[in-house]
Design a protein around this motif. Structure first.
Motif, mmCIF file in Angstrom:
data_model
loop_
_atom_site.group_PDB
_atom_site.id
_atom_site.type_symbol
_atom_site.label_atom_id
_atom_site.label_comp_id
_atom_site.label_asym_id
_atom_site.label_seq_id
_atom_site.Cartn_x
_atom_site.Cartn_y
_atom_site.Cartn_z
ATOM 1 N N VAL A 1 1.002 -10.808 -6.770
ATOM 2 C CA VAL A 1 0.965 -9.361 -7.015
ATOM 3 C C VAL A 1 2.200 -8.648 -6.484
ATOM 4 C CG1 VAL A 1 -1.552 -9.282 -7.081
ATOM 5 C CG2 VAL A 1 -0.377 -8.949 -4.889
ATOM 6 N N THR A 2 2.956 -9.292 -5.606
ATOM 7 C CA THR A 2 4.153 -8.668 -5.044
ATOM 8 C C THR A 2 5.380 -8.824 -5.932
ATOM 9 O OG1 THR A 2 4.551 -10.695 -3.765
ATOM 10 C CG2 THR A 2 3.367 -8.920 -2.653
ATOM 11 N N GLY A 3 5.213 -9.382 -7.119
ATOM 12 C CA GLY A 3 6.361 -9.584 -8.001
ATOM 13 C C GLY A 3 7.173 -8.328 -8.243
ATOM 14 N N TYR A 4 6.493 -7.187 -8.376
ATOM 15 C CA TYR A 4 7.200 -5.934 -8.651
ATOM 16 C C TYR A 4 8.166 -5.560 -7.535
ATOM 17 C CZ TYR A 4 3.864 -5.261 -12.434
ATOM 18 O OH TYR A 4 3.116 -5.413 -13.582
ATOM 19 N N THR A 5 7.883 -5.970 -6.315
ATOM 20 C CA THR A 5 8.783 -5.649 -5.202
ATOM 21 C C THR A 5 10.067 -6.472 -5.254
ATOM 22 O OG1 THR A 5 7.851 -7.281 -3.655
ATOM 23 C CG2 THR A 5 6.772 -5.121 -3.776
ATOM 24 N N LYS A 6 10.076 -7.486 -6.118
ATOM 25 C CA LYS A 6 11.252 -8.346 -6.284
ATOM 26 C C LYS A 6 11.863 -8.210 -7.673
ATOM 27 C CE LYS A 6 10.631 -10.074 -2.172
ATOM 28 N NZ LYS A 6 11.546 -9.756 -1.046
ATOM 29 N N GLY A 7 11.496 -7.145 -8.384
ATOM 30 C CA GLY A 7 12.115 -6.862 -9.670
ATOM 31 C C GLY A 7 11.583 -7.657 -10.837
ATOM 32 N N ARG A 8 10.350 -8.137 -10.731
ATOM 33 C CA ARG A 8 9.748 -8.844 -11.855
ATOM 34 C C ARG A 8 8.261 -8.506 -11.905
ATOM 35 N NH1 ARG A 8 9.610 -15.068 -9.490
ATOM 36 N NH2 ARG A 8 7.379 -15.093 -9.008
ATOM 37 N N ALA A 9 7.581 -8.982 -12.940
ATOM 38 C CA ALA A 9 6.174 -8.647 -13.125
ATOM 39 C C ALA A 9 5.313 -9.240 -12.016
ATOM 40 C CB ALA A 9 5.686 -9.160 -14.481
ATOM 41 N N GLY A 10 4.341 -8.448 -11.588
ATOM 42 C CA GLY A 10 3.316 -8.918 -10.664
ATOM 43 C C GLY A 10 1.988 -9.006 -11.381
ATOM 44 N N GLY A 11 1.025 -9.678 -10.764
ATOM 45 C CA GLY A 11 -0.261 -9.889 -11.409
ATOM 46 C C GLY A 11 -1.193 -8.692 -11.315
ATOM 47 N N TRP A 12 -2.226 -8.729 -12.170
ATOM 48 C CA TRP A 12 -3.291 -7.722 -12.092
ATOM 49 C C TRP A 12 -3.880 -7.752 -10.687
ATOM 50 C CZ3 TRP A 12 -8.329 -7.544 -10.635
ATOM 51 C CH2 TRP A 12 -9.066 -6.415 -11.005
ATOM 52 N N PRO A 13 -4.181 -6.595 -10.095
ATOM 53 C CA PRO A 13 -4.268 -5.238 -10.653
ATOM 54 C C PRO A 13 -3.001 -4.396 -10.505
ATOM 55 C CG PRO A 13 -5.295 -5.273 -8.499
ATOM 56 C CD PRO A 13 -4.833 -6.680 -8.757
ATOM 57 N N HIS A 14 -1.849 -5.025 -10.453
ATOM 58 C CA HIS A 14 -0.559 -4.333 -10.473
ATOM 59 C C HIS A 14 -0.449 -3.309 -9.329
ATOM 60 C CE1 HIS A 14 -0.091 -6.320 -14.305
ATOM 61 N NE2 HIS A 14 -1.242 -5.804 -14.685
ATOM 62 N N LEU A 15 -0.835 -3.772 -8.148
ATOM 63 C CA LEU A 15 -0.918 -2.889 -6.980
ATOM 64 C C LEU A 15 0.426 -2.295 -6.582
ATOM 65 C CD1 LEU A 15 -3.263 -5.163 -4.843
ATOM 66 C CD2 LEU A 15 -3.898 -2.982 -5.891
ATOM 67 N N PHE A 16 1.507 -3.020 -6.813
ATOM 68 C CA PHE A 16 2.803 -2.606 -6.278
ATOM 69 C C PHE A 16 3.793 -2.215 -7.374
ATOM 70 C CE2 PHE A 16 0.979 -5.745 -3.277
ATOM 71 C CZ PHE A 16 0.708 -4.858 -2.244
ATOM 72 N N ARG A 17 3.261 -1.745 -8.500
ATOM 73 C CA ARG A 17 4.131 -1.379 -9.601
ATOM 74 C C ARG A 17 4.825 -0.044 -9.355
ATOM 75 N NH1 ARG A 17 2.529 -1.530 -16.069
ATOM 76 N NH2 ARG A 17 4.678 -1.657 -16.837
ATOM 77 N N GLY A 18 4.235 0.821 -8.559
ATOM 78 C CA GLY A 18 4.826 2.125 -8.288
ATOM 79 C C GLY A 18 5.826 2.078 -7.152
ATOM 80 N N ASP A 19 6.291 3.247 -6.790
ATOM 81 C CA ASP A 19 7.319 3.350 -5.751
ATOM 82 C C ASP A 19 6.745 3.330 -4.342
ATOM 83 O OD1 ASP A 19 9.317 3.561 -7.683
ATOM 84 O OD2 ASP A 19 9.093 5.737 -7.816
ATOM 85 N N MET A 20 5.489 3.754 -4.207
ATOM 86 C CA MET A 20 4.887 3.859 -2.884
ATOM 87 C C MET A 20 4.237 2.536 -2.496
ATOM 88 S SD MET A 20 5.685 6.904 -2.013
ATOM 89 C CE MET A 20 4.642 7.157 -0.585
ATOM 90 N N VAL A 21 4.905 1.759 -1.660
ATOM 91 C CA VAL A 21 4.404 0.468 -1.214
ATOM 92 C C VAL A 21 4.404 0.458 0.309
ATOM 93 C CG1 VAL A 21 4.759 -2.009 -1.212
ATOM 94 C CG2 VAL A 21 5.298 -0.681 -3.270
ATOM 95 N N SER A 22 3.233 0.355 0.902
ATOM 96 C CA SER A 22 3.155 0.378 2.360
ATOM 97 C C SER A 22 3.319 -1.027 2.932
ATOM 98 C CB SER A 22 1.817 0.966 2.816
ATOM 99 O OG SER A 22 0.758 0.050 2.600
ATOM 100 N N LYS A 23 3.829 -1.081 4.125
ATOM 101 C CA LYS A 23 3.996 -2.349 4.836
ATOM 102 C C LYS A 23 2.643 -3.025 5.041
ATOM 103 C CE LYS A 23 5.487 -4.197 9.312
ATOM 104 N NZ LYS A 23 6.034 -3.836 10.649
ATOM 105 N N GLU A 24 1.632 -2.215 5.330
ATOM 106 C CA GLU A 24 0.299 -2.759 5.582
ATOM 107 C C GLU A 24 -0.293 -3.384 4.324
ATOM 108 O OE1 GLU A 24 1.364 0.179 8.588
ATOM 109 O OE2 GLU A 24 1.287 0.282 6.390
ATOM 110 N N ALA A 25 -0.086 -2.736 3.175
ATOM 111 C CA ALA A 25 -0.608 -3.272 1.920
ATOM 112 C C ALA A 25 0.066 -4.596 1.564
ATOM 113 C CB ALA A 25 -0.405 -2.265 0.800
#
Length: 425
Positions: free
Chosen positions: A324-348
């Motif tokens: 699911v963290t794929g989006y934080t590395k510039g590629r697709a992440g898995g459902w439920p796409h938790l990290f697709r937006g700009d707001m990503v917390s360290k805890e999450a």
């Protein structure tokens, strides 16, 4: 019709709506990569042929718009065109790292729009996960299982006479789960005296009632189909509709900033609890236990097998909750796409490491059969390959390239048939 065929017909018909095949349309938009296996080398150019058909013939002067780019990310190309003879070849470019390049086409014919896509894979077997493995991953889940083991089953089974058949008894079961939760499901047990293998069916995402896997029980299996939300699974459908729109809306992100309170902690451990119940049944043969599911259920199949060595085989369709963290590395992440937006917390991000299917896949020991397609827009193939490439246990992958987030009967037959054969050895 044989019992075996009736089983798979039932499985196809009883799949959730997320498994349904796309509806046939009058206008057919066909998008095809120029490699028949849809596989390309890094740096190799992919071309996509687009054809718009009506009654099997090309539609002249069809207007299309198309996008090309890495799946789930901003398109690198956005263009429109008119297909003079009903066909067009699109230069999709290439990729410099392992992944998937998607061409999505929308055609406008007689005032209506029709959409189709195709996805080229660039060295997918080299895709590596982006999610990190917490140093205390095993300790975290061993603690959870230890806490669960101290909780009595307190299983309550209610016969459902209206669902029973000549050969199978069907029950609504209510089991004490992790913490203060209850676990509900539909249990199906052959009436004939004897010992039987067992199959746990874990659910796709959503909130719904369940009917139980009666057809597989007819073939000599104990089956348990569970819900994950701590509510009975035989209520009026309106109850689930209300919960989906209200209290359980967005449940995959509930408490994501706290690894000890995240929604899926109870879910994962209660899948183990479901197995506790199955192996406690006097009709269980004591050895042969399998788990199967699709999407969220595909994820839960892998997680359950990883957490519970009593599982001997698993069958998973297009697993969610994967890398699911794929989006934080510039590629697709898995459902439920938790990290697709700009707001990503360290805890999450920290929590994700404890729950991502990749990290469970790395610890799998059981043989598994898997299936998905390249055109899945819910569970991107990049995320699923990150899981599959992490598995060192015996594995097989049944690819139906053009499929999206649904299955064809052939996939159900292959995976279900494989699981049946393994458990009936």
């Amino acid at each position: 019709m044989s019992k075996f065929n009736r089983l798979f017909l039932f499985l196809v018909l009883s799949c959730s709506t997320a498994w349904a095949q796309p509806v046939e349309q009058l206008i057919k938009v066909i998008v095809a990569p120029d490699h028949t296996d849809w596989i390309y080398r890094i740096g190799e150019k992919a071309k996509f042929t687009v054809t718009v058909l009506e009654n099997g013939n090309p539609v002249k002067d069809a207007k299309i718009s198309y996008e090309v780019g890495p799946e789930k990310l901003k398109p690198a190309v956005q263009q429109t065109a008119v297909l003079k003879d009903g066909t067009l070849v699109i230069d999709g470019g290439t990729m410099q790292t392992p992944g998937f390049l998607r061409c999505a086409v929308t055609a406008e014919v007689k005032g209506k729009t029709y959409r189709r896509l195709a996805t080229a894979g660039f060295n997918p077997t080299a895709i590596q996960p982006t999610v990190t493995m917490p140093a205390d991953f095993s300790a975290f889940w061993n603690k959870g299982k230890s806490e669960l083991a101290k909780v009595p089953l307190d299983a309550r089974s209610t016969l459902l006479p209206e669902r029973c058949t000549e050969n199978v008894n069907v029950y609504h079961v209510n089991i004490q789960g992790y913490g203060n939760s209850r676990l509900y499901g539909i249990l199906c047990v052959p009436k004939k005296e004897g010992k039987y293998p067992a199959v746990l069916r874990v659910p796709g995402a959503g909130i719904r009632p369940y009917g139980g896997d009666i057809a597989r029980a007819e073939l000599g299996f104990i089956t348990l189909e569970i819900g994950i939300h701590g509510i009975p699974v035989n209520l009026d459908p309106s109850v689930y509709t209300s919960l989906a729109a209200g209290a359980l809306n967005g449940y995959p992100s509930f408490n994501i900033d706290d690894k000890d309170r995240y929604y899926y902690k109870r879910v994962y451990l209660n899948c183990v609890r479901a197995n506790d119940f199955l192996v406690s049944l006097p009709q269980f043969d004591g050895a042969n236990l399998g788990v199967m599911g699709g999407s969220q259920g595909g994820a839960l199949s892998i997680v359950t097998a990883s957490l519970d060595s009593r599982v001997k085989y698993l069958a998973a369709m297009y697993p969610a909750l994967s890398d699911v963290t794929g989006y934080t590395k510039g590629r697709a992440g898995g459902w439920p796409h938790l990290f697709r937006g700009d707001m990503v917390s360290k805890e999450a991000l920290e929590t994700a490491g404890y729950y991502d299917v990749v990290n469970f896949a790395k610890q799998l020991k059981q043989p598994g059969y898997y299936t998905w397609g390249y055109n899945d827009e819910t569970c991107p193939p990049t995320s699923m390959y990150a899981v599959y490439n992490s598995i060192t246990a015996p594995k097989d992958l049944y690819l139906l390239l053009e499929t999206g987030h649904y299955v064809y009967p052939e996939q159900v037959e292959v995976l279900g048939g494989w699981l049946t054969k393994q458990l009936k050895k």
